[in-house]
Design an enzyme around this catalytic site. Structure first.
Site, PDB file in Angstrom:
ATOM      1  N   ALA A   1      -8.545  21.753  -1.316  1.00 51.32           N
ATOM      2  CA  ALA A   1     -10.057  21.964  -1.237  1.00 51.32           C
ATOM      3  C   ALA A   1     -10.788  20.946  -2.107  1.00 51.32           C
ATOM      4  CB  ALA A   1     -10.582  23.589  -1.507  1.00 51.32           C
ATOM      5  N   GLY A   2     -10.078  19.757  -2.233  1.00 51.25           N
ATOM      6  CA  GLY A   2     -10.798  19.050  -3.166  1.00 51.25           C
ATOM      7  C   GLY A   2     -11.499  17.862  -2.782  1.00 51.25           C
TER       8      GLY A   2
ATOM      9  N   ASP B   1     -14.114   6.236  -1.721  1.00 51.20           N
ATOM     10  CA  ASP B   1     -13.291   6.082  -0.538  1.00 51.20           C
ATOM     11  C   ASP B   1     -12.365   7.522  -0.367  1.00 51.20           C
ATOM     12  OD1 ASP B   1     -11.543   4.759   1.103  1.00 51.20           O
ATOM     13  OD2 ASP B   1     -10.113   4.427  -0.450  1.00 51.20           O
ATOM     14  N   ASP B   2     -12.083   8.248  -1.351  1.00 57.02           N
ATOM     15  CA  ASP B   2     -11.132   9.445  -1.140  1.00 57.02           C
ATOM     16  C   ASP B   2     -12.116  10.362  -0.509  1.00 57.02           C
ATOM     17  OD1 ASP B   2      -8.739   8.615  -2.590  1.00 57.02           O
ATOM     18  OD2 ASP B   2     -10.303   8.464  -4.093  1.00 57.02           O
TER      19      ASP B   2
ATOM     20  N   LYS C   1      -5.856  -1.823  -2.755  1.00 56.09           N
ATOM     21  CA  LYS C   1      -6.959  -1.634  -2.070  1.00 56.09           C
ATOM     22  C   LYS C   1      -7.851  -3.072  -1.823  1.00 56.09           C
ATOM     23  CE  LYS C   1      -7.318   2.888  -1.338  1.00 56.09           C
ATOM     24  NZ  LYS C   1      -7.294   3.547  -0.530  1.00 56.09           N
TER      25      LYS C   1
ATOM     26  N   ARG D   1      -6.416  10.617 -10.740  1.00 55.69           N
ATOM     27  CA  ARG D   1      -5.680  11.335  -9.643  1.00 55.69           C
ATOM     28  C   ARG D   1      -5.101  10.180  -8.819  1.00 55.69           C
ATOM     29  NH1 ARG D   1      -5.705  10.344  -4.948  1.00 55.69           N
ATOM     30  NH2 ARG D   1      -7.889  10.947  -3.792  1.00 55.69           N
TER      31      ARG D   1
ATOM     32  N   TYR E   1       0.960  -1.126   0.041  1.00 52.51           N
ATOM     33  CA  TYR E   1       0.003   0.172  -0.127  1.00 52.51           C
ATOM     34  C   TYR E   1       0.963   1.225   0.001  1.00 52.51           C
ATOM     35  CZ  TYR E   1      -4.374   2.754   1.201  1.00 52.51           C
ATOM     36  OH  TYR E   1      -5.265   3.387   1.529  1.00 52.51           O
TER      37      TYR E   1
ATOM     38  N   ALA F   1     -10.717  14.957  -0.992  1.00 56.20           N
ATOM     39  CA  ALA F   1     -10.616  14.614   0.672  1.00 56.20           C
ATOM     40  C   ALA F   1     -11.025  15.802   1.613  1.00 56.20           C
ATOM     41  CB  ALA F   1      -9.039  14.242   0.872  1.00 56.20           C
TER      42      ALA F   1
ATOM     43  N   ASN G   1      -0.571  11.848   0.197  1.00 57.13           N
ATOM     44  CA  ASN G   1       0.253  10.674  -0.278  1.00 57.13           C
ATOM     45  C   ASN G   1       0.820  10.371  -1.518  1.00 57.13           C
ATOM     46  OD1 ASN G   1      -0.930   9.118   2.248  1.00 57.13           O
ATOM     47  ND2 ASN G   1      -2.594   8.605   1.271  1.00 57.13           N
TER      48      ASN G   1
ATOM     49  N   ASN H   1      -7.496   6.049   5.066  1.00 57.51           N
ATOM     50  CA  ASN H   1      -8.703   5.389   4.827  1.00 57.51           C
ATOM     51  C   ASN H   1      -8.561   3.799   5.019  1.00 57.51           C
ATOM     52  OD1 ASN H   1      -7.844   5.025   2.378  1.00 57.51           O
ATOM     53  ND2 ASN H   1      -8.902   6.575   1.426  1.00 57.51           N
TER      54      ASN H   1
ATOM     55  N   GLU I   1     -12.274   4.966  -6.609  1.00 57.70           N
ATOM     56  CA  GLU I   1     -10.904   5.249  -5.792  1.00 57.70           C
ATOM     57  C   GLU I   1     -10.386   6.271  -6.915  1.00 57.70           C
ATOM     58  OE1 GLU I   1     -10.278   3.689  -2.904  1.00 57.70           O
ATOM     59  OE2 GLU I   1      -8.762   5.453  -3.086  1.00 57.70           O
ATOM     60  N   ASP I   2      -9.769   7.201  -6.414  1.00 51.41           N
ATOM     61  CA  ASP I   2      -8.615   7.797  -7.032  1.00 51.41           C
ATOM     62  C   ASP I   2      -9.150   8.470  -8.572  1.00 51.41           C
ATOM     63  OD1 ASP I   2      -7.377   7.344  -4.967  1.00 51.41           O
ATOM     64  OD2 ASP I   2      -5.401   6.694  -5.937  1.00 51.41           O
TER      65      ASP I   2
HETATM   66  N1  LIG Z   1      -4.633   9.621   4.142  1.00 48.64           N
HETATM   67  C1  LIG Z   1      -5.706   9.397   3.269  1.00 48.64           C
HETATM   68  O1  LIG Z   1      -6.393   8.387   3.655  1.00 48.64           O
HETATM   69  C2  LIG Z   1      -5.969   9.963   1.922  1.00 48.64           C
HETATM   70  C3  LIG Z   1      -5.205  11.056   1.473  1.00 48.64           C
HETATM   71  N2  LIG Z   1      -5.495  11.649   0.375  1.00 48.64           N
HETATM   72  C4  LIG Z   1      -4.471  12.400  -0.252  1.00 48.64           C
HETATM   73  O2  LIG Z   1      -4.803  13.833  -0.261  1.00 48.64           O
HETATM   74  C5  LIG Z   1      -4.389  14.444  -1.311  1.00 48.64           C
HETATM   75  C6  LIG Z   1      -5.547  15.148  -2.113  1.00 48.64           C
HETATM   76  O3  LIG Z   1      -6.537  14.158  -2.475  1.00 48.64           O
HETATM   77  P1  LIG Z   1      -7.921  14.409  -3.228  1.00 48.64           P
HETATM   78  O4  LIG Z   1      -8.553  15.549  -2.299  1.00 48.64           O
HETATM   79  O5  LIG Z   1      -8.493  13.583  -3.580  1.00 48.64           O
HETATM   80  O6  LIG Z   1      -7.314  15.457  -4.489  1.00 48.64           O
HETATM   81  P2  LIG Z   1      -8.118  16.663  -5.249  1.00 48.64           P
HETATM   82  O7  LIG Z   1      -7.456  16.656  -6.347  1.00 48.64           O
HETATM   83  O8  LIG Z   1      -9.344  16.470  -5.103  1.00 48.64           O
HETATM   84  O9  LIG Z   1      -7.804  17.721  -4.516  1.00 48.64           O
HETATM   85  C7  LIG Z   1      -6.486  18.334  -4.353  1.00 48.64           C
HETATM   86  C8  LIG Z   1      -6.808  19.841  -3.806  1.00 48.64           C
HETATM   87  O10 LIG Z   1      -5.532  20.563  -3.577  1.00 48.64           O
HETATM   88  C9  LIG Z   1      -5.373  21.794  -4.164  1.00 48.64           C
HETATM   89  N3  LIG Z   1      -3.962  22.181  -4.408  1.00 48.64           N
HETATM   90  C10 LIG Z   1      -3.343  21.880  -5.430  1.00 48.64           C
HETATM   91  N4  LIG Z   1      -2.079  22.359  -5.355  1.00 48.64           N
HETATM   92  C11 LIG Z   1      -2.256  23.427  -4.373  1.00 48.64           C
HETATM   93  C12 LIG Z   1      -1.110  24.494  -4.038  1.00 48.64           C
HETATM   94  N5  LIG Z   1      -0.212  24.638  -4.454  1.00 48.64           N
HETATM   95  N6  LIG Z   1      -1.703  24.939  -3.038  1.00 48.64           N
HETATM   96  C13 LIG Z   1      -2.946  24.850  -2.353  1.00 48.64           C
HETATM   97  N7  LIG Z   1      -3.836  23.998  -2.835  1.00 48.64           N
HETATM   98  C14 LIG Z   1      -3.458  23.242  -3.756  1.00 48.64           C
HETATM   99  C15 LIG Z   1      -6.314  21.772  -5.016  1.00 48.64           C
HETATM  100  O11 LIG Z   1      -6.658  23.050  -5.777  1.00 48.64           O
HETATM  101  P3  LIG Z   1      -7.347  23.309  -7.153  1.00 48.64           P
HETATM  102  O12 LIG Z   1      -8.505  22.368  -7.308  1.00 48.64           O
HETATM  103  O13 LIG Z   1      -7.690  24.527  -7.013  1.00 48.64           O
HETATM  104  O14 LIG Z   1      -6.110  22.783  -8.125  1.00 48.64           O
HETATM  105  C16 LIG Z   1      -7.446  20.804  -4.807  1.00 48.64           C
HETATM  106  O15 LIG Z   1      -8.342  21.657  -4.012  1.00 48.64           O
HETATM  107  C17 LIG Z   1      -3.526  13.400  -2.128  1.00 48.64           C
HETATM  108  O16 LIG Z   1      -2.186  13.361  -2.005  1.00 48.64           O
HETATM  109  C18 LIG Z   1      -4.086  11.999  -1.543  1.00 48.64           C
HETATM  110  O17 LIG Z   1      -3.132  10.937  -1.632  1.00 48.64           O
HETATM  111  C19 LIG Z   1      -6.570  11.250  -0.331  1.00 48.64           C
HETATM  112  C20 LIG Z   1      -7.426  10.380   0.021  1.00 48.64           C
HETATM  113  C21 LIG Z   1      -7.213   9.764   1.399  1.00 48.64           C
HETATM  114  C1  LIG Z   2      -5.252   6.625   0.694  1.00 53.67           C
HETATM  115  C2  LIG Z   2      -5.862   7.206  -0.618  1.00 53.67           C
HETATM  116  O1  LIG Z   2      -7.091   6.612  -0.911  1.00 53.67           O
HETATM  117  C3  LIG Z   2      -5.418   8.109  -1.449  1.00 53.67           C
HETATM  118  O2  LIG Z   2      -4.257   8.607  -1.164  1.00 53.67           O
HETATM  119  O3  LIG Z   2      -5.795   8.443  -2.246  1.00 53.67           O
HETATM  120 MG   LIG Z   3      -7.318   6.858  -3.030  1.00 51.36          MG
END
Ligand SMILES: NC(=O)C1=CN([C@@H]2O[C@H](COP(=O)(O)OP(=O)(O)OC[C@H]3O[C@@H](n4cnc5c(N)ncnc54)[C@H](OP(=O)(O)O)[C@@H]3O)[C@@H](O)[C@H]2O)C=CC1
Ligand SMILES: CC(=O)C(=O)O
Ligand SMILES: [Mg+2]
Length: 598
Positions: free
Chosen positions: A309-310, A275-276, A180, A162, A109, A312, A416, A461, A252-253
């Site tokens: 602000a995505g 999941d995200d 997963k 993603r 993982y 997650a 991650n 997660n 996922e992703d």
């Molecule tokens: N720990 C866990 O269990 C999990 C961790 N994650 C991790 O979280 C991260 C984000 O995932 P997710 O939310 O799905 O991705 P998204 O693409 O949905 O969101 C990413 C966000 O980050 C913003 N962003 C990108 N670059 C910058 C920057 N330089 N400054 C400020 N904001 C920025 C983007 O803004 P904009 O939209 O304006 O580009 C967007 O709002 C990944 O690395 C993923 O691996 C995700 C799921 C689970």
């Molecule tokens: C952990 C996970 O689902 C992610 O980073 O996308």
């Molecule tokens: Mg994921």
């Protein structure tokens, strides 16, 4: 894979006589048990001569496999060894994982799975799961029908846009559903044949991959718009037509523009979750609940600032709002406590780009701000949550600010894999005088601060989705509403002991994760009955017992009926495998003629 069906026609732990024989038996990873076949099994199944004459118990094989993995210096090689093992001897793979979960979770993982995805063209050997391409549109059901298993209960799928924080990896993203689903089995005991990983190949916008001679996917830009939506729609329908209406479909992703809208579109139509968005929300809210025991501040007394602000961020924020409402806050007051910052700065209704639709709940009527550090100074959050994919974005000065404004600042660096984490565990401690309450999406080594050692937890997660999936599958629930994830969060938070908190951990240790998954599954199942989501009747009297009776058996099965007398495994005093590996095998090694085992 017809032989696998035979395998599932077992009664108890004994296989009926129409078992596949000879080399086909050994080649089937579900049936193979290496040198653990007894002499009678070897004779009955036509395996004699196809195996070395020696016998090795499952425990001995686990030792050998562990030593073999640990010989590799590079994590990618360890990953390759483990994938190969899964492809040749499934039970050995899962029992090895089971006994060494803390060691090998970071390999199968995050973070290593991320590297494996980036190198997928190089390491791709044989298909695990289905690749369905946009060119199959109109025939998706036929493609799904090619999958040889009939009893699929859960599908994890991605379109690879993603992958973790690594961006668009197209068809290379297949490593994620595969990883997963390995956790479905390793962490929640869901049977591997009930799990199906799928990659939806609609092209990639990653120019490097389009020019990569090793690339294994469609070599064109992503198909988007109506055609893409129709394809995903057809896929969802085809899955349930093939495997039944309650098949669990885990998104996922997927990239931000698709993740949230698909969840809205399908959440009440299928047994599905993202999941995200939802799994992540659940694990983070559990961590926040555990943190309240350290900070002595209720969830509703915190101020949250998200970097990112995505999917997650919004998933976590929306579930935190529900949790704060549980504590008595109004929805508006709860939302007012949450601030977000994306690539264009603070989500301010006054900024020229406005607030993106996917985060409209969290826009604030305040001066726009594009400097994150200044934003921390203005908002004065008690809790900083990173889901931005930007490694190191929580700079030492930002962390120091958090320490200045809070006695116990909460810092979550959730992106991650490891190199995308907003800060390391060590940096969080070093820059807050060791006062922070920290967790991260990928694991960090123990932190040393002021003569003390801290073992920070993994806010990932993986603490949630296996247990939720088990509860959903076991009750054949038809939908998965948001409150299921709040239930999972509360269950997880209850597993955190004072001893965990003392060493800086907001989650139970990984060695407890199976127990955690079972409890989450049990609570989810209870909730499924309470809310009329379950379709398995009558309701089991003892839920934990019922769930346990459905779990994957890690122990090799006996392939002969009980009336056969089994020979004992040779019980000669030999060196331990670790010992033997470090030296040269001597005459104490087992070597016995076959006849002696009769
Ligand atoms: N720990 C866990 O269990 C999990 C961790 N994650 C991790 O979280 C991260 C984000 O995932 P997710 O939310 O799905 O991705 P998204 O693409 O949905 O969101 C990413 C966000 O980050 C913003 N962003 C990108 N670059 C910058 C920057 N330089 N400054 C400020 N904001 C920025 C983007 O803004 P904009 O939209 O304006 O580009 C967007 O709002 C990944 O690395 C993923 O691996 C995700 C799921 C689970
Ligand atoms: C952990 C996970 O689902 C992610 O980073 O996308
Ligand atoms: Mg994921």
């Amino acid at each position: 894979m017809q032989q696998c069906r035979n395998f599932h026609e077992v009664t108890g732990n004994v296989i009926v006589p129409n078992m596949v024989r000879g080399i086909d038996h050994l080649k089937d990873p579900r049936l193979n048990k290496g040198l653990a076949f007894t002499l009678e099994e070897r004779q009955a199944l036509g395996l004699q001569g196809l195996l070395a004459t020696n016998f090795k118990t499952q425990e001995q094989q686990i030792d050998i496999a562990r030593i073999s993995v640990d010989r590799y210096k590079s994590d990618l090689n360890k990953y390759l060894y483990l994938v190969e093992l899964q492809d040749t001897n499934e039970r050995l793979f899962f029992s090895l994982l089971d006994q060494n979960i803390e060691k090998y979770l970071p390999i199968v993982y995050t973070p290593t799975v991320g590297l494996a995805c980036q190198r997928f063209g190089l390491i791709y050997r044989r298909a695990r799961g289905l690749f369905i391409s946009i060119n199959d549109k109109g025939y998706v059901y036929n493609i799904i029908r090619n999958w040889p298993e009939h009893d699929v209960r859960a599908i994890v799928f991605t379109d690879g846009e993603r992958i973790l924080g690594l961006g668009d990896l197209g068809a290379y993203g297949m490593g994620i559903p595969v990883g997963k689903l390995s956790l479905y089995t390793a962490l929640a005991g869901i049977k591997p044949h009930q799990c199906l990983p799928i990659l939806l190949d609609v092209g990639t916008d990653n120019e490097t991959l389009l020019e990569d001679p090793l690339y294994i996917g469609l070599r064109h830009k992503r198909v988007r718009g109506e055609k893409y939506d129709e394809f995903v729609d057809e896929f969802m329908k085809a899955c349930i037509t093939r495997f039944g209406p309650n098949t669990l479909l885990q998104f996922e992703d997927f990239a931000l523009p698709n993740a949230g809208r698909f969840l809205k579109k399908y959440q009440e139509k299928y047994c599905t979750f993202n999941d995200d968005i939802q799994g992540t929300a659940s694990v983070v809210v559990a961590g926040l609940m555990a943190a309240t025991r350290i900070t002595k501040k209720k969830l509703s007394e915190n101020i949250y600032l998200y970097l990112g602000a995505g999917s997650a961020a919004n998933g976590i924020a929306n579930l935190t709002v529900l949790a704060m409402m549980d504590e008595g806050l109004s929805e508006k007051d709860a939302r007012d406590r949450i601030f977000m910052f994306d690539v264009d700065g603070l989500l301010s209704t006054r900024r020229s780009q406005g607030v993106p639709k996917h985060a409209e709940n969290f826009g604030k009527d305040m001066e726009p701000e594009t400097d994150f550090e200044r934003c921390v100074e203005i908002v004065k959050p008690t809790c900083l949550i990173g889901c931005s994919t930007i490694g190191g974005a929580f700079t030492p000065s930002i962390l120091k600010l958090m320490g200045k404004h809070n006695q116990r600042p909460i810092i979550f660096a959730l992106s991650n894999p490891t190199n995308k984490a907003e800060c390391t565990a060590q940096a969080a401690y070093d820059n807050t005088e060791g006062r922070c309450v920290f967790s991260s999406g990928s694991p960090f080594p123990p932190v040393s601060y002021d003569g003390k050692e801290y073992h920070t937890g993994q806010g990932n997660n993986s603490y949630i989705f296996p247990g939720v999936a088990l509860g959903v599958i076991a009750t054949s629930a038809h939908h998965i509403p948001d409150y299921i994830f709040l239930t999972a969060a509360k269950t997880l938070a209850e597993f955190v002991h004072e001893s965990d908190l003392k060493i800086g951990r907001l989650y139970p240790p990984l060695k407890q994760i199976k127990e955690v998954s079972l409890s989450i599954a049990s609570e989810v199942a209870e909730m499924a009955y309470k809310k009329d989501l379950a379709t398995v009747y009558p309701k089991p009297k003892d839920m934990q017992l019922y769930l346990k009776s459905h779990l994957y058996q890690l122990k090799y099965p006996d392939y002969l009926p009980k009336f056969y007398k089994y020979p004992d495994m040779p019980n000669i005093k030999v060196k331990s495998f670790d010992e033997a590996y470090s030296g040269i095998m001597t005459s104490t090694d087992i070597h016995r003629p076959l006849g002696k085992h009769k």
